[in-house]
Scaffold this motif. Structure first.
Motif, mmCIF file in Angstrom:
data_model
loop_
_atom_site.group_PDB
_atom_site.id
_atom_site.type_symbol
_atom_site.label_atom_id
_atom_site.label_comp_id
_atom_site.label_asym_id
_atom_site.label_seq_id
_atom_site.Cartn_x
_atom_site.Cartn_y
_atom_site.Cartn_z
ATOM 1 N N TYR A 265 92.788 39.530 -21.068
ATOM 2 C CA TYR A 265 91.772 38.787 -21.242
ATOM 3 C C TYR A 265 90.760 38.501 -20.479
ATOM 4 O O TYR A 265 89.734 38.352 -20.805
ATOM 5 N N LEU A 266 90.982 38.700 -19.131
ATOM 6 C CA LEU A 266 89.733 38.599 -18.160
ATOM 7 C C LEU A 266 89.078 39.936 -18.206
ATOM 8 O O LEU A 266 87.820 39.730 -18.375
ATOM 9 N N GLY A 267 89.562 41.248 -18.779
ATOM 10 C CA GLY A 267 88.830 42.141 -19.112
ATOM 11 C C GLY A 267 87.769 42.027 -20.362
ATOM 12 O O GLY A 267 86.535 42.213 -20.194
ATOM 13 N N LEU A 268 88.451 41.135 -21.168
ATOM 14 C CA LEU A 268 87.513 40.861 -22.595
ATOM 15 C C LEU A 268 86.342 39.932 -22.115
ATOM 16 O O LEU A 268 85.367 40.051 -22.601
ATOM 17 N N ALA A 311 85.342 32.426 -11.334
ATOM 18 C CA ALA A 311 86.539 31.349 -11.063
ATOM 19 C C ALA A 311 87.822 31.730 -11.622
ATOM 20 O O ALA A 311 88.905 31.502 -10.944
ATOM 21 N N ALA A 312 87.664 32.324 -13.075
ATOM 22 C CA ALA A 312 89.219 32.742 -13.356
ATOM 23 C C ALA A 312 89.566 33.809 -12.992
ATOM 24 O O ALA A 312 90.720 34.251 -12.427
ATOM 25 N N ARG A 313 88.540 34.896 -12.516
ATOM 26 C CA ARG A 313 89.059 35.949 -11.669
ATOM 27 C C ARG A 313 89.866 35.653 -10.224
ATOM 28 O O ARG A 313 90.835 36.193 -9.894
ATOM 29 N N THR A 341 93.934 29.264 -17.464
ATOM 30 C CA THR A 341 92.633 29.431 -17.181
ATOM 31 C C THR A 341 92.066 30.498 -17.745
ATOM 32 O O THR A 341 90.947 30.709 -18.491
ATOM 33 N N VAL A 342 92.698 31.777 -17.483
ATOM 34 C CA VAL A 342 92.168 33.129 -18.076
ATOM 35 C C VAL A 342 92.116 32.991 -19.611
ATOM 36 O O VAL A 342 90.940 33.502 -20.162
ATOM 37 N N MET A 343 92.955 32.534 -20.553
ATOM 38 C CA MET A 343 93.006 32.454 -21.758
ATOM 39 C C MET A 343 91.979 31.444 -22.205
ATOM 40 O O MET A 343 91.062 31.852 -23.105
ATOM 41 N N GLU A 344 91.927 30.508 -21.629
ATOM 42 C CA GLU A 344 90.680 29.408 -21.983
ATOM 43 C C GLU A 344 89.344 29.866 -21.634
ATOM 44 O O GLU A 344 88.536 29.663 -22.644
ATOM 45 N N THR A 345 89.095 30.571 -20.549
ATOM 46 C CA THR A 345 87.984 31.039 -20.361
ATOM 47 C C THR A 345 87.427 32.161 -21.087
ATOM 48 O O THR A 345 86.200 32.176 -21.550
ATOM 49 N N ALA A 346 88.340 33.063 -21.554
ATOM 50 C CA ALA A 346 87.983 34.055 -22.436
ATOM 51 C C ALA A 346 87.225 33.503 -23.814
ATOM 52 O O ALA A 346 86.407 34.022 -24.305
ATOM 53 N N THR A 347 88.064 32.540 -24.282
ATOM 54 C CA THR A 347 87.527 31.921 -25.458
ATOM 55 C C THR A 347 86.307 31.080 -25.203
ATOM 56 O O THR A 347 85.298 31.315 -26.001
ATOM 57 N N GLN A 348 86.100 30.527 -24.151
ATOM 58 C CA GLN A 348 85.120 29.649 -24.070
ATOM 59 C C GLN A 348 83.708 30.695 -23.714
ATOM 60 O O GLN A 348 82.620 30.425 -24.194
ATOM 61 N N VAL A 349 83.868 31.776 -22.692
ATOM 62 C CA VAL A 349 82.820 32.560 -22.566
ATOM 63 C C VAL A 349 82.384 33.321 -23.672
ATOM 64 O O VAL A 349 81.255 33.521 -23.852
ATOM 65 N N THR A 350 83.253 34.074 -24.636
ATOM 66 C CA THR A 350 82.871 34.744 -25.703
ATOM 67 C C THR A 350 82.043 33.918 -26.759
ATOM 68 O O THR A 350 81.247 34.140 -27.363
ATOM 69 N N ALA A 351 82.529 32.734 -27.040
ATOM 70 C CA ALA A 351 81.854 31.646 -27.859
ATOM 71 C C ALA A 351 80.400 31.565 -27.183
ATOM 72 O O ALA A 351 79.402 31.378 -27.930
ATOM 73 N N ASP A 352 80.282 31.229 -25.853
ATOM 74 C CA ASP A 352 78.969 30.857 -25.257
ATOM 75 C C ASP A 352 78.082 32.302 -25.334
ATOM 76 O O ASP A 352 77.065 32.115 -25.486
ATOM 77 N N ALA A 353 78.696 33.272 -25.292
ATOM 78 C CA ALA A 353 78.022 34.485 -25.258
ATOM 79 C C ALA A 353 77.320 34.483 -26.554
ATOM 80 O O ALA A 353 76.090 35.009 -26.752
ATOM 81 N N ILE A 354 77.957 34.419 -27.743
ATOM 82 C CA ILE A 354 77.447 34.294 -29.154
ATOM 83 C C ILE A 354 76.265 33.407 -29.166
ATOM 84 O O ILE A 354 75.123 33.806 -29.744
#
Length: 407
Positions: A265-268, A311-313, A341-354
Motif C-alpha cells: 500500500y505504500l507502493g500504491l 511521513a508514512a514511509r 498509517t500506511v493504509m489510511e494514507t493510501a486511501t487519502q492520497v489516492t483520493a486527493d490525487a483524483i
C-alpha cells in the motif's frame, strides 16, 4: 538507525522494479478489468528467480531478509498492486518457515523435522515453480476484532484431516498449496485459543479441496480471492509448515511478521503521487492544458500528498528496522501505528490525487481510479485491520482494569 539500502537490496529492488515497469504495468489494467489472476506476471517472476526471493541462499534462493522483501514489495506495487499483494502471501510463507523460524525456540527433534519439511517446500518452489498462498479470513472475530480460527484439523494415520472454509483466499485459482491455520478438534476450546492452532500446507488439487464463489470486488481484483473450501481433506505429516505450537510462538514473539501487507500500500501511494506529478507536468497524454495544470492550489495539493507519503514511509521504515524477536512494547505499538498509517494514507492520497488532477484523471484507461479502488481495500486486510491496530494500541497504552472487558 540506518535506513539506507545495502548494495544487495538495491540490486534486488532494481531487478523487481525493471520487471514491474516493463511487464507488469502494461498488463495491470487488463487484470483489473477482467478480475483475473496475473499468471503472466508470475511466469516472469519464475523466470527471473524472484519466486525464490525469500528462500535462504543455502537452499538456492535469493536470501532476502524481512527488510529486503519489504523494499521489493513496495517497488512491485508501484506497477501492479494485485501482483504485489499476492506475492506477499507467497513470500511470507517462505520467510515464516525460514529465517523467522530459525529465531524461535524449538526442541532438537522439532528443528530436525522442520528442516526436512521446509527443504521440501523450497524444493517445490525452486524446481517446480510452485506458489504458496496464505488465507487467513474465516469471517469470525472475537470482541476486539481479532481472528478466531474455526477450521478443524483431526489427527489421523500419517497426518491430519482438515475441514473448514477460508474466505478471501488470494491466489485461489493459482496457488499450488494453501498455508492453512486450523485448530485441532480434540482441543477443548472455542477457536479463540491460539495454542490450538496448526499451520498446514493444503495441496490445491487434493481430494476434498474446492474453490467456490464469484469474484467481482471493488479493488485488488487481480488477487482472485475466492473461497477455499476443505471437506475432510488429508494433509500428510510432512506438510506441517511449522511444528506444533510454533505458529503461536511466532505470532507472539515475532509480530512484525504481520506487517508485510503495508509495503504494497505504500507502493500504491507512491504510484498515485507519481501519476499526479506526471499528469500536472504534461507528461500524460490527454491531460489538461498547462493553464489548468500549474496553479498555486495544485502545487499546495501536491506538497500535501508528498508530506503524507513521506511521513508514512518514515514510520513504516522505522518499524521495519525494528522487526525481530521479542520487540519492546513501544516498537510493537509503532508497528501497529505504521500499518494503520500506511493504509489510511493510501486511501487519502489516492483520493486527493483524483481531486487535484481533476475529472479527466478518473477516466479509464488512466490508472489513478484503479489506485484509488485498490487503496480502499487496505484498511480491511487481515490480520491487522485498521480498526484492529487502533484497538491494540489503545489497549496497550490504557489497559482495561482487571475484572472488566474491553468494549
Amino acid at each position: 538507525m540506518n535506513f539506507q539500502p545495502s548494495a544487495r537490496q538495491r540490486e534486488l529492488v532494481v531487478l523487481a522494479g525493471d520487471l514491474a515497469r516493463t511487464q507488469f504495468a502494461p498488463r495491470a489494467a487488463m487484470y483489473d478489468q477482467q478480475a483475473s489472476f496475473p499468471f503472466e506476471n508470475y511466469a516472469d517472476l519464475r523466470q527471473t528467480g524472484l519466486l525464490a526471493l525469500c528462500i535462504p541462499e543455502r537452499y538456492g534462493g535469493m536470501g532476502a531478509d524481512f527488510a529486503t522483501y519489504c523494499l521489493v514489495s513496495e517497488e512491485i506495487a508501484r506497477s501492479c498492486g494485485a501482483t504485489a499483494l499476492t506475492f506477499n502471501m507467497h513470500c511470507s510463507t517462505m520467510m515464516w518457515i525460514g529465517p523467522l523460524a530459525d529465531e524461535l525456540d524449538m526442541s532438537p527433534a522439532e528443528r530436525q523435522a522442520h528442516e526436512s519439511r521446509r527443504a521440501r517446500v523450497y524444493q517445490h518452489v525452486l524446481e517446480n515453480g510452485h506458489l504458496y498462498a496464505q488465507p487467513f479470513s474465516e469471517g469470525h472475530q472475537n470482541r476486539s476484532g481479532r481472528l478466531i480460527f474455526q477450521c478443524q484439523a483431526q489427527r489421523t494415520e500419517g497426518g491430519f484431516r482438515i475441514s473448514g472454509k477460508k474466505i478471501f483466499a488470494s491466489l485461489a485459482d493459482a496457488a499450488h498449496y494453501f498455508g492453512v491455520l486450523a485448530r485441532l478438534d480434540d482441543d477443548d476450546d472455542d477457536g479463540d485459543d491460539a495454542s490450538s492452532i496448526h499451520y498446514l500446507a493444503v495441496e490445491a488439487n487434493a481430494p476434498g479441496v474446492s474453490i467456490e464463489g464469484d469474484w467481482n470486488p471493488l479493488g485488488m481484483r487481480g488477487t482472485v480471492s475466492r473461497d477455499l473450501v476443505m471437506q475432510d481433506c488429508f494433509v500428510p505429516e510432512h506438510a506441517q509448515l511449522l511444528p506444533e505450537g510454533i505458529y503461536q510462538q511466532a505470532a507472539r514473539r515475532w509480530p512484525h511478521m504481520f506487517l508485510t501487507l503495508a509495503p504494497t500500500y505504500l507502493g500504491l501511494t507512491q504510484a498515485a503521487y507519481d501519476f499526479t506529478v506526471d499528469y500536472l507536468s504534461g507528461r500524460v497524454a490527454g491531460g489538461p492544458p498547462s493553464s489548468e495544470r500549474i496553479a498555486p492550489i495544485k502545487q499546495y495539493a501536491v506538497a500535501e500528498q508528498l508530506i503524507r507519503l513521506e511521513a508514512a514511509r518514515a514510520l513504516l521504515y522505522r518499524s521495519i528496522s525494528e522487526a525481530g524477536l521479542d520487540p519492546a512494547p513501544e516498537a510493537l505499538r509503532r508497528a501497529f501505528a505504521a500499518n494503520r498509517t500506511v493504509m489510511e494514507t493510501a486511501t487519502q492520497v489516492t483520493a486527493d490525487a483524483i481531486r487535484t488532477c481533476g475529472g479527466r484523471s478518473m477516466l479509464k484507461p488512466l490508472p489513478l481510479e484503479r489506485y484509488y479502488r485498490d487503496a480502499r481495500c487496505g484498511a480491511l486486510m487481515q490480520p491487522w485491520t485498521a480498526d484492529n491496530c487502533l484497538e491494540r494500541i489503545g489497549s496497550s497504552v490504557l489497559p482495561a482494569p482487571k475484572g472488566t472487558m474491553s468494549p
